[in-house]
Motif scaffolding. Structure first.
Motif, PDB file in Angstrom:
ATOM      1  N   VAL A 233      68.311-114.493   8.983  1.00 62.17           N
ATOM      2  CA  VAL A 233      68.593-115.540   8.302  1.00 62.17           C
ATOM      3  C   VAL A 233      68.896-115.104   6.870  1.00 62.17           C
ATOM      4  O   VAL A 233      68.220-114.083   6.273  1.00 62.17           O
ATOM      5  CB  VAL A 233      67.518-116.645   7.958  1.00 62.17           C
ATOM      6  CG1 VAL A 233      67.820-117.796   7.274  1.00 62.17           C
ATOM      7  CG2 VAL A 233      67.211-117.129   9.511  1.00 62.17           C
ATOM      8  N   LEU A 234      70.169-115.369   6.211  1.00 62.04           N
ATOM      9  CA  LEU A 234      70.842-114.932   5.031  1.00 62.04           C
ATOM     10  C   LEU A 234      69.521-115.323   3.722  1.00 62.04           C
ATOM     11  O   LEU A 234      68.951-116.036   3.509  1.00 62.04           O
ATOM     12  CB  LEU A 234      71.542-115.970   4.498  1.00 62.04           C
ATOM     13  CG  LEU A 234      72.309-115.618   3.266  1.00 62.04           C
ATOM     14  CD1 LEU A 234      73.187-114.431   3.300  1.00 62.04           C
ATOM     15  CD2 LEU A 234      73.164-116.826   2.809  1.00 62.04           C
ATOM     16  N   PRO A 235      69.192-113.894   3.067  1.00 60.42           N
ATOM     17  CA  PRO A 235      68.228-114.020   1.904  1.00 60.42           C
ATOM     18  C   PRO A 235      69.129-114.272   0.543  1.00 60.42           C
ATOM     19  O   PRO A 235      69.700-113.561   0.014  1.00 60.42           O
ATOM     20  CB  PRO A 235      67.802-112.447   2.118  1.00 60.42           C
ATOM     21  CG  PRO A 235      69.081-111.778   2.459  1.00 60.42           C
ATOM     22  CD  PRO A 235      69.735-112.853   3.539  1.00 60.42           C
ATOM     23  N   TRP A 236      69.461-115.597   0.487  1.00 55.22           N
ATOM     24  CA  TRP A 236      70.138-115.990  -0.539  1.00 55.22           C
ATOM     25  C   TRP A 236      70.024-115.432  -1.917  1.00 55.22           C
ATOM     26  O   TRP A 236      71.043-115.374  -2.749  1.00 55.22           O
ATOM     27  CB  TRP A 236      70.489-117.641  -0.488  1.00 55.22           C
ATOM     28  CG  TRP A 236      69.304-118.190  -1.009  1.00 55.22           C
ATOM     29  CD1 TRP A 236      68.367-118.734  -0.085  1.00 55.22           C
ATOM     30  CD2 TRP A 236      68.804-118.554  -2.243  1.00 55.22           C
ATOM     31  NE1 TRP A 236      67.374-119.385  -0.906  1.00 55.22           N
ATOM     32  CE2 TRP A 236      67.498-119.382  -2.226  1.00 55.22           C
ATOM     33  CE3 TRP A 236      69.334-118.470  -3.459  1.00 55.22           C
ATOM     34  CZ2 TRP A 236      66.803-119.580  -3.147  1.00 55.22           C
ATOM     35  CZ3 TRP A 236      68.588-118.690  -4.593  1.00 55.22           C
ATOM     36  CH2 TRP A 236      67.269-119.466  -4.623  1.00 55.22           C
ATOM     37  N   GLN A 237      68.556-115.124  -2.395  1.00 56.57           N
ATOM     38  CA  GLN A 237      68.630-114.541  -3.378  1.00 56.57           C
ATOM     39  C   GLN A 237      69.199-113.299  -3.839  1.00 56.57           C
ATOM     40  O   GLN A 237      69.395-112.858  -4.969  1.00 56.57           O
ATOM     41  CB  GLN A 237      66.890-114.222  -3.789  1.00 56.57           C
ATOM     42  CG  GLN A 237      66.217-115.350  -3.607  1.00 56.57           C
ATOM     43  CD  GLN A 237      65.582-115.945  -2.181  1.00 56.57           C
ATOM     44  OE1 GLN A 237      66.334-115.661  -1.176  1.00 56.57           O
ATOM     45  NE2 GLN A 237      64.535-116.426  -2.329  1.00 56.57           N
ATOM     46  N   SER A 238      69.559-112.618  -2.723  1.00 54.05           N
ATOM     47  CA  SER A 238      70.440-111.387  -2.872  1.00 54.05           C
ATOM     48  C   SER A 238      71.778-111.516  -3.177  1.00 54.05           C
ATOM     49  O   SER A 238      72.444-110.365  -3.477  1.00 54.05           O
ATOM     50  CB  SER A 238      70.078-110.544  -1.526  1.00 54.05           C
ATOM     51  OG  SER A 238      68.708-110.326  -1.236  1.00 54.05           O
ATOM     52  N   TYR A 312      63.540-103.014  15.711  1.00 48.28           N
ATOM     53  CA  TYR A 312      62.488-102.832  15.367  1.00 48.28           C
ATOM     54  C   TYR A 312      62.213-103.440  14.083  1.00 48.28           C
ATOM     55  O   TYR A 312      62.905-103.388  13.210  1.00 48.28           O
ATOM     56  CB  TYR A 312      62.204-101.329  14.993  1.00 48.28           C
ATOM     57  CG  TYR A 312      62.507-100.358  16.245  1.00 48.28           C
ATOM     58  CD1 TYR A 312      60.966 -99.961  16.707  1.00 48.28           C
ATOM     59  CD2 TYR A 312      63.318-100.215  16.988  1.00 48.28           C
ATOM     60  CE1 TYR A 312      60.821 -99.163  18.014  1.00 48.28           C
ATOM     61  CE2 TYR A 312      63.428 -99.157  17.867  1.00 48.28           C
ATOM     62  CZ  TYR A 312      62.053 -98.795  18.554  1.00 48.28           C
ATOM     63  OH  TYR A 312      62.041 -98.049  19.802  1.00 48.28           O
ATOM     64  N   HIS A 313      60.958-103.966  14.003  1.00 44.33           N
ATOM     65  CA  HIS A 313      60.889-105.071  12.951  1.00 44.33           C
ATOM     66  C   HIS A 313      59.150-105.351  12.511  1.00 44.33           C
ATOM     67  O   HIS A 313      58.472-105.461  13.383  1.00 44.33           O
ATOM     68  CB  HIS A 313      61.126-106.358  12.933  1.00 44.33           C
ATOM     69  CG  HIS A 313      61.683-107.155  11.812  1.00 44.33           C
ATOM     70  ND1 HIS A 313      63.130-107.280  11.500  1.00 44.33           N
ATOM     71  CD2 HIS A 313      61.054-107.962  10.823  1.00 44.33           C
ATOM     72  CE1 HIS A 313      62.870-108.015  10.319  1.00 44.33           C
ATOM     73  NE2 HIS A 313      62.064-108.340   9.728  1.00 44.33           N
ATOM     74  N   CYS A 314      58.833-105.284  11.204  1.00 44.96           N
ATOM     75  CA  CYS A 314      57.303-105.325  10.814  1.00 44.96           C
ATOM     76  C   CYS A 314      57.029-106.680  10.775  1.00 44.96           C
ATOM     77  O   CYS A 314      57.775-107.487  10.105  1.00 44.96           O
ATOM     78  CB  CYS A 314      57.208-104.533   9.557  1.00 44.96           C
ATOM     79  SG  CYS A 314      55.613-104.759   8.733  1.00 44.96           S
ATOM     80  N   ASN A 315      55.814-107.024  11.289  1.00 45.66           N
ATOM     81  CA  ASN A 315      55.540-108.595  11.008  1.00 45.66           C
ATOM     82  C   ASN A 315      55.007-108.860   9.537  1.00 45.66           C
ATOM     83  O   ASN A 315      54.772-110.104   9.106  1.00 45.66           O
ATOM     84  CB  ASN A 315      54.317-108.989  11.937  1.00 45.66           C
ATOM     85  CG  ASN A 315      53.273-108.437  11.694  1.00 45.66           C
ATOM     86  OD1 ASN A 315      53.070-107.282  11.026  1.00 45.66           O
ATOM     87  ND2 ASN A 315      52.002-108.870  12.325  1.00 45.66           N
ATOM     88  N   ALA A 320      62.644-109.707   4.929  1.00 48.14           N
ATOM     89  CA  ALA A 320      63.583-110.297   6.242  1.00 48.14           C
ATOM     90  C   ALA A 320      62.214-110.784   7.126  1.00 48.14           C
ATOM     91  O   ALA A 320      61.853-110.153   7.797  1.00 48.14           O
ATOM     92  CB  ALA A 320      64.225-109.089   6.937  1.00 48.14           C
ATOM     93  N   PRO A 321      61.977-112.118   6.933  1.00 45.97           N
ATOM     94  CA  PRO A 321      60.986-112.555   7.667  1.00 45.97           C
ATOM     95  C   PRO A 321      60.717-112.387   9.118  1.00 45.97           C
ATOM     96  O   PRO A 321      61.813-112.461   9.776  1.00 45.97           O
ATOM     97  CB  PRO A 321      60.755-114.131   7.481  1.00 45.97           C
ATOM     98  CG  PRO A 321      61.431-114.051   5.957  1.00 45.97           C
ATOM     99  CD  PRO A 321      62.470-113.137   6.146  1.00 45.97           C
ATOM    100  N   PHE A 322      59.659-111.944   9.799  1.00 44.08           N
ATOM    101  CA  PHE A 322      59.531-111.619  11.151  1.00 44.08           C
ATOM    102  C   PHE A 322      59.854-112.639  12.018  1.00 44.08           C
ATOM    103  O   PHE A 322      60.377-112.626  12.882  1.00 44.08           O
ATOM    104  CB  PHE A 322      58.191-111.049  11.353  1.00 44.08           C
ATOM    105  CG  PHE A 322      57.926-110.585  12.649  1.00 44.08           C
ATOM    106  CD1 PHE A 322      58.503-109.613  13.369  1.00 44.08           C
ATOM    107  CD2 PHE A 322      56.956-111.265  13.202  1.00 44.08           C
ATOM    108  CE1 PHE A 322      58.306-108.992  14.633  1.00 44.08           C
ATOM    109  CE2 PHE A 322      56.434-110.853  14.766  1.00 44.08           C
ATOM    110  CZ  PHE A 322      56.873-109.756  15.294  1.00 44.08           C
ATOM    111  N   GLY A 361      61.539-102.231   6.258  1.00 49.91           N
ATOM    112  CA  GLY A 361      62.157-101.046   6.445  1.00 49.91           C
ATOM    113  C   GLY A 361      61.274 -99.985   6.872  1.00 49.91           C
ATOM    114  O   GLY A 361      61.550 -99.138   7.483  1.00 49.91           O
ATOM    115  N   MET A 362      59.883 -99.992   6.761  1.00 49.29           N
ATOM    116  CA  MET A 362      58.846 -99.241   7.386  1.00 49.29           C
ATOM    117  C   MET A 362      59.166 -97.825   6.785  1.00 49.29           C
ATOM    118  O   MET A 362      58.421 -97.066   7.645  1.00 49.29           O
ATOM    119  CB  MET A 362      58.730 -99.225   8.641  1.00 49.29           C
ATOM    120  CG  MET A 362      58.685-100.706   9.412  1.00 49.29           C
ATOM    121  SD  MET A 362      58.547-101.222  11.151  1.00 49.29           S
ATOM    122  CE  MET A 362      60.464-101.337  11.063  1.00 49.29           C
TER     123      MET A 362
END
Length: 414
Positions: A233-238, A312-315, A320-322, A361-362
């Protein structure tokens, strides 16, 4: 032998804001001329250290030497929007208003003529050193508390005179590079292009997001996406307009840098605005088209050849919310996609080689990611069999129509 070839082509204008693009799209292809090239692997850097040219070249050389792929590195629109890759720090008109107000509050008076020159990074830097010294003097005179920080807004000015469009132009750049290669680049000794060669897109963070955007805009061109920590989902703050709401609450980054008494709140340079009366208003339609997890758009995309997705995604990812990524992959599976999400949730998964941190990004090793996933994906992917080369998405009050014409992907807004 490894072969590197560099190209510059015209790609796309800003179709949404009707801004003509002056910069050319640059990309590099790396391949081993002793191998039979079976696919293209686009390695798309994000906004951090993986955008460094030495890192990209070394990684491309490793992949091309060990896999039957041509490696494509695309300098997509606004890739140079961080200081470590050449961006400058300066003040736009909005920043200058905040700067004047904050300086007035502490009794530092700036000549009005100064503000017209602060869009130059050199002038901006000189002013910051001056302000830091003035604040130091005031603290020694007990005119300010020792812990006082001058909190100001600043803008990141990208290289090549570009700006943050966010997602659409960047995805189009990947696709237009792909179409150029298919028509004009042959990896054998024969002339012509390499035809309908499959394309796999790989990236971290923003680079992975751009890969998803490319797959969304032309699913008939993309065979697979390998993703580390993309936002669903778009991180609009960026995008850069967070300062229009609250510059302290919604920056891209906040840090003191080389200064002792100044806290900078940084925003990407953008032409988008939250002013609904502006022709550059960032409307609901502009937001929805940039969301990867947009269920109605995914249903439309599923009518085409289905790319393979691996993530691959970190919780513990606060950028970028899991939960967004989980929702995205559940929807992809419901629509019949081959979609695999590896959740990184435990310290036991941090091995110091592949996964190094439980955060966005891990600090992942892309080389190890490629070793784990590329051959598996190459074994699965097939050439496109979809004849229809256009797709339309209803996005609030607009329709975004992406279509292939004259070896480019174009966008019509209806």
């Amino acid at each position: 032998m490894l072969i590197n070839r560099d190209f510059e082509i015209s790609s796309c204008d800003d179709y949404e804001l009707k801004i003509r693009r002056d910069s050319l799209l640059k990309f590099r292809i790396t391949h081993d001329d002793t191998r039979q090239i079976k696919a293209l692997l686009f390695i798309t850097p994000g906004l951090g250290g993986d955008a460094d040219s030495n890192y990209k070249d070394n990684l491309a050389g490793f992949v091309a030497s060990n896999y039957d792929v041509g490696v494509v590195s695309v300098n997509y629109h606004c890739i140079g929007n961080r200081p470590q890759v050449g961006a400058g720090i300066a003040f736009d008109e909005f920043d200058c208003k905040i700067l004047k107000q904050r300086c007035d509050e502490v009794g530092i008076w700036l000549d009005e003529r100064i503000f017209s020159a602060l869009n130059d990074p050199v002038n901006a830097k000189n002013l910051l050193f001056y302000l830091d010294e003035e604040l130091s003097i005031k603290k020694r005179q007990n005119a300010l508390n020792d812990d006082f920080l001058l909190r100001i807004s600043m803008s990141v000015y990208p290289t090549n005179g570009e700006y943050q469009n966010f997602g659409v132009m960047q995805g189009l750049d990947l696709l237009n590079a792909l179409l150029f290669i298919r028509k004009n680049v042959n990896f054998s000794q024969n002339g012509g292009g390499c035809g309908e060669i499959p394309a796999v897109l790989l990236g971290s963070s923003h680079g992975a997001y751009v890969s998803y955007m490319a797959a969304k805009m032309a699913p008939w061109l993309v065979s697979g996406v390998i993703d580390n920590s993309a936002y669903a989902v778009l991180p609009w703050q960026s995008i850069g307009f967070g300062k229009e709401i609250d510059y302290i609450k919604y920056p891209c980054a906040a840090l003191k840098g080389n200064f002792n008494h100044i806290m900078g709140y940084f925003f990407d340079k953008t032409h988008w605005t939250l002013n609904p009366k502006s022709p550059h208003y960032f409307s609901e339609s502009a937001e929805k088209i940039r969301d990867i997890y947009e269920p109605e758009h995914l249903k439309e995309m599923a009518k085409y050849n289905k790319p393979i997705f691996v993530s691959y995604h970190c919780n513990n990812d606060f950028i970028a919310p899991f939960e967004h990524k989980v929702a995205l992959f559940n929807e992809l599976k419901n629509l019949g996609y081959d979609a695999t999400l590896y959740a990184i949730t435990d310290e036991n998964q941090v091995d110091g080689k592949f996964i190094k941190k439980l955060e966005h990004g891990m600090d992942m090793s892309l080389k190890t990611l490629i070793k784990r996933e590329l051959n598996k994906m190459l074994d699965k992917i097939s050439q496109n069999t979809q004849n229809k080369r256009q797709i339309s998405y209803k996005s609030a009050g607009k329709i975004y129509k992406f279509y292939e014409q004259n070896d480019k992907i174009l966008l019509d807004l209806i």
